[in-house]
Motif scaffolding. Structure first.
Motif, PDB file in Angstrom:
ATOM      1  N   ILE A 161       0.834  -1.199   0.000  1.00 54.62           N
ATOM      2  CA  ILE A 161       0.000   0.000   0.000  1.00 54.62           C
ATOM      3  C   ILE A 161       0.873   1.256   0.000  1.00 54.62           C
ATOM      4  O   ILE A 161       0.628   2.210  -0.757  1.00 54.62           O
ATOM      5  CB  ILE A 161      -0.941   0.013   1.222  1.00 54.62           C
ATOM      6  CG1 ILE A 161      -1.948  -1.143   1.134  1.00 54.62           C
ATOM      7  CG2 ILE A 161      -1.668   1.350   1.323  1.00 54.62           C
ATOM      8  CD1 ILE A 161      -2.929  -1.031  -0.002  1.00 54.62           C
ATOM      9  N   MET A 162       1.898   1.277   0.846  1.00 58.00           N
ATOM     10  CA  MET A 162       2.777   2.441   0.934  1.00 58.00           C
ATOM     11  C   MET A 162       3.522   2.673  -0.375  1.00 58.00           C
ATOM     12  O   MET A 162       3.718   3.819  -0.794  1.00 58.00           O
ATOM     13  CB  MET A 162       3.761   2.259   2.085  1.00 58.00           C
ATOM     14  CG  MET A 162       3.119   2.196   3.460  1.00 58.00           C
ATOM     15  SD  MET A 162       2.651   3.810   4.097  1.00 58.00           S
ATOM     16  CE  MET A 162       4.228   4.340   4.776  1.00 58.00           C
ATOM     17  N   ASN A 163       3.943   1.590  -1.031  1.00 55.60           N
ATOM     18  CA  ASN A 163       4.609   1.737  -2.329  1.00 55.60           C
ATOM     19  C   ASN A 163       3.649   2.316  -3.358  1.00 55.60           C
ATOM     20  O   ASN A 163       4.043   3.106  -4.226  1.00 55.60           O
ATOM     21  CB  ASN A 163       5.137   0.383  -2.802  1.00 55.60           C
ATOM     22  CG  ASN A 163       6.315  -0.105  -1.990  1.00 55.60           C
ATOM     23  OD1 ASN A 163       6.990   0.680  -1.326  1.00 55.60           O
ATOM     24  ND2 ASN A 163       6.563  -1.409  -2.015  1.00 55.60           N
ATOM     25  N   GLY A 164       2.384   1.900  -3.267  1.00 50.20           N
ATOM     26  CA  GLY A 164       1.383   2.471  -4.165  1.00 50.20           C
ATOM     27  C   GLY A 164       1.198   3.956  -3.910  1.00 50.20           C
ATOM     28  O   GLY A 164       1.108   4.758  -4.855  1.00 50.20           O
ATOM     29  N   PHE A 165       1.149   4.347  -2.639  1.00 53.72           N
ATOM     30  CA  PHE A 165       1.029   5.763  -2.305  1.00 53.72           C
ATOM     31  C   PHE A 165       2.166   6.575  -2.930  1.00 53.72           C
ATOM     32  O   PHE A 165       1.962   7.700  -3.388  1.00 53.72           O
ATOM     33  CB  PHE A 165       1.068   5.954  -0.787  1.00 53.72           C
ATOM     34  CG  PHE A 165      -0.177   5.500  -0.069  1.00 53.72           C
ATOM     35  CD1 PHE A 165      -1.314   5.121  -0.755  1.00 53.72           C
ATOM     36  CD2 PHE A 165      -0.200   5.446   1.328  1.00 53.72           C
ATOM     37  CE1 PHE A 165      -2.461   4.705  -0.084  1.00 53.72           C
ATOM     38  CE2 PHE A 165      -1.336   5.038   2.005  1.00 53.72           C
ATOM     39  CZ  PHE A 165      -2.466   4.663   1.293  1.00 53.72           C
ATOM     40  N   ALA A 166       3.361   5.995  -2.916  1.00 52.05           N
ATOM     41  CA  ALA A 166       4.528   6.698  -3.451  1.00 52.05           C
ATOM     42  C   ALA A 166       4.427   6.907  -4.960  1.00 52.05           C
ATOM     43  O   ALA A 166       5.090   7.796  -5.509  1.00 52.05           O
ATOM     44  CB  ALA A 166       5.803   5.923  -3.116  1.00 52.05           C
ATOM     45  N   GLU A 167       3.608   6.098  -5.634  1.00 46.23           N
ATOM     46  CA  GLU A 167       3.428   6.257  -7.076  1.00 46.23           C
ATOM     47  C   GLU A 167       2.460   7.387  -7.417  1.00 46.23           C
ATOM     48  O   GLU A 167       2.482   7.909  -8.524  1.00 46.23           O
ATOM     49  CB  GLU A 167       2.903   4.957  -7.688  1.00 46.23           C
ATOM     50  CG  GLU A 167       3.875   3.800  -7.656  1.00 46.23           C
ATOM     51  CD  GLU A 167       3.322   2.587  -8.387  1.00 46.23           C
ATOM     52  OE1 GLU A 167       2.440   2.764  -9.253  1.00 46.23           O
ATOM     53  OE2 GLU A 167       3.769   1.472  -8.091  1.00 46.23           O
ATOM     54  N   GLU A 225      -3.509   0.543  -8.657  1.00 53.53           N
ATOM     55  CA  GLU A 225      -4.674   1.009  -9.403  1.00 53.53           C
ATOM     56  C   GLU A 225      -5.969   0.610  -8.692  1.00 53.53           C
ATOM     57  O   GLU A 225      -6.920   1.397  -8.630  1.00 53.53           O
ATOM     58  CB  GLU A 225      -4.653   0.456 -10.821  1.00 53.53           C
ATOM     59  CG  GLU A 225      -5.720   1.047 -11.718  1.00 53.53           C
ATOM     60  CD  GLU A 225      -5.469   0.796 -13.195  1.00 53.53           C
ATOM     61  OE1 GLU A 225      -6.436   0.884 -13.973  1.00 53.53           O
ATOM     62  OE2 GLU A 225      -4.302   0.521 -13.570  1.00 53.53           O
ATOM     63  N   THR A 226      -6.008  -0.609  -8.156  1.00 51.91           N
ATOM     64  CA  THR A 226      -7.180  -1.037  -7.393  1.00 51.91           C
ATOM     65  C   THR A 226      -7.396  -0.139  -6.186  1.00 51.91           C
ATOM     66  O   THR A 226      -8.526   0.290  -5.895  1.00 51.91           O
ATOM     67  CB  THR A 226      -7.017  -2.493  -6.920  1.00 51.91           C
ATOM     68  OG1 THR A 226      -6.839  -3.349  -8.045  1.00 51.91           O
ATOM     69  CG2 THR A 226      -8.231  -2.947  -6.133  1.00 51.91           C
ATOM     70  N   THR A 227      -6.316   0.157  -5.478  1.00 54.74           N
ATOM     71  CA  THR A 227      -6.404   1.007  -4.295  1.00 54.74           C
ATOM     72  C   THR A 227      -6.871   2.405  -4.666  1.00 54.74           C
ATOM     73  O   THR A 227      -7.713   3.000  -3.979  1.00 54.74           O
ATOM     74  CB  THR A 227      -5.042   1.070  -3.585  1.00 54.74           C
ATOM     75  OG1 THR A 227      -4.628  -0.257  -3.233  1.00 54.74           O
ATOM     76  CG2 THR A 227      -5.115   1.913  -2.323  1.00 54.74           C
ATOM     77  N   ALA A 228      -6.352   2.948  -5.769  1.00 55.32           N
ATOM     78  CA  ALA A 228      -6.774   4.272  -6.227  1.00 55.32           C
ATOM     79  C   ALA A 228      -8.259   4.263  -6.586  1.00 55.32           C
ATOM     80  O   ALA A 228      -8.978   5.238  -6.328  1.00 55.32           O
ATOM     81  CB  ALA A 228      -5.937   4.703  -7.424  1.00 55.32           C
TER      82      ALA A 228
END
Length: 342
Positions: A161-167, A225-228
């Motif tokens: 999740i944190m890596n996704g936030f960084a994107e 993308e799912t999280t977004a």
């Protein structure tokens, strides 16, 4: 829309395969640990993988775009810098228990036995608490873990999740977290998605994420993308207000009057399933306004303006979809009071 992440196109074996005198010969340099040696290579966009030394040498001869990259076996033990590590599809596994071993923060393995279990679990949970504190401080979000996941699984979920936030564009996650908390009175919380035997649809598919507005809870597989998309659900009413209450009307106009139908995605109408209008990200987007908005919101977070313009010029993105994404960026920035999505 194109996938943004660097992908391995080849799925060859762990070693370079050479055909000699009509027979297939495998070459692999074994390290002092008795396992094949691997090295780290870096591709476009900072992506990295771990290849056997032979594969790395072959890859360097070719186009370093990843098209000629030859990953290691899907799962296995290898030697990296004198340490035994565990790889999955050329990715170095960290903070995971596998086959009686524990992969630490560096990916190095150590025995996970009845004698070491308590200490290792305590160490993982301490690191996990640090990750949760970091998420709260940086983004204003929380984590709540499902039963059945071990400490390593919980830690890896927080990191994904944190890596996704960084994107995502800098500053957007705290804005989403604060907006959803103001709306619900509860901290935006992330939890692992439903188990595979839950939320199965009639066509056999499984939801990879879901947002619960009452609890301000996102359950997700952790994909960026799912999280977004699920965060988009949390922002629908917020951005509708920011648009002056015309969010749905504007989407209908930009869609050219195309009506939503559940049959673009669910069973029932093969013609609709195979002919999704290009104003939608996907057939799932076409099932309802809420899914259309959430999918469009995800694209607005993941793709910057230059990427979208390039996709539009190359025909990867229709003009209608481009206009919807840019509209979402506009009203988000209007709500934020700053050019966050650009």
């Amino acid at each position: 829309m194109r996938g943004k992440r660097w992908k391995y196109i080849s799925a060859l074996a762990a070693c370079v395969l050479a055909i000699s005198a009509g027979s297939l010969t495998t070459y692999a340099e074994t390290g002092a640990t008795g396992y094949p040696k691997v090295v780290r290579v870096q591709g476009l966009g900072g992506s990295e993988a771990y290849l056997t030394v032979e594969n790395a040498a072959e890859w360097q001869k070719g186009d370093p775009s990843g098209k000629r990259m030859m990953p290691v076996e899907p799962k296995g033990f290898y030697e990296l810098d004198g340490h035994v590590v565990y790889l999955e599809w050329s990715d170095l596994v960290k903070m995971k228990i596998v086959d009686g071993y524990f992969a630490d923060e560096n990916g190095y393995l150590q025995p996970y036995t009845p004698e070491t279990k308590a200490g290792i679990d305590a160490h993982i949970n301490a690191v996990l608490e640090q990750s949760k504190a970091q998420a709260a401080a940086l983004y204003g979000v929380n984590f709540s873990f499902r039963k059945g996941y071990d400490a390593c699984g919980n830690y890896r979920f927080t990191q994904r999740i944190m890596n996704g936030f960084a994107e995502y564009p800098a500053g957007c996650v705290p804005i989403i977290a604060n907006a959803s908390k103001a709306k619900t009175g509860k901290t935006l919380t992330f939890r692992q998605r439903f188990a595979q035997n839950e939320m199965v649809l009639m066509d056999g598919s499984v939801f990879t994420g879901i947002y619960s507005g009452d609890s301000n809870l996102i359950q997700t597989d952790g994909d960026a993308e799912t999280t977004a998309h699920e965060m988009g659900h949390s922002m629908e009413t917020v951005l509708n207000s920011a648009s002056g209450g015309v969010l749905r009307t504007t989407f209908d106009q930009l869609n050219g009057g195309v009506a939503y139908s559940k049959y673009y995605y669910y069973d029932g109408n093969e013609q609709l399933r195979n002919n999704v209008p290009d104003c939608f990200v996907s057939g799932y987007s076409a099932t309802s306004f809420s899914e259309d908005f959430a999918d469009t919101f995800a694209q607005a977070l993941i793709y910057d303006n230059a990427e979208l313009q390039s996709d539009l010029q190359k025909g990867y993105c229709s003009n209608a979809l481009y206009q919807k994404i840019m509209y979402v960026k506009q009203i988000f920035n209007q709500y934020a009071g700053a050019e966050i999505l650009n």
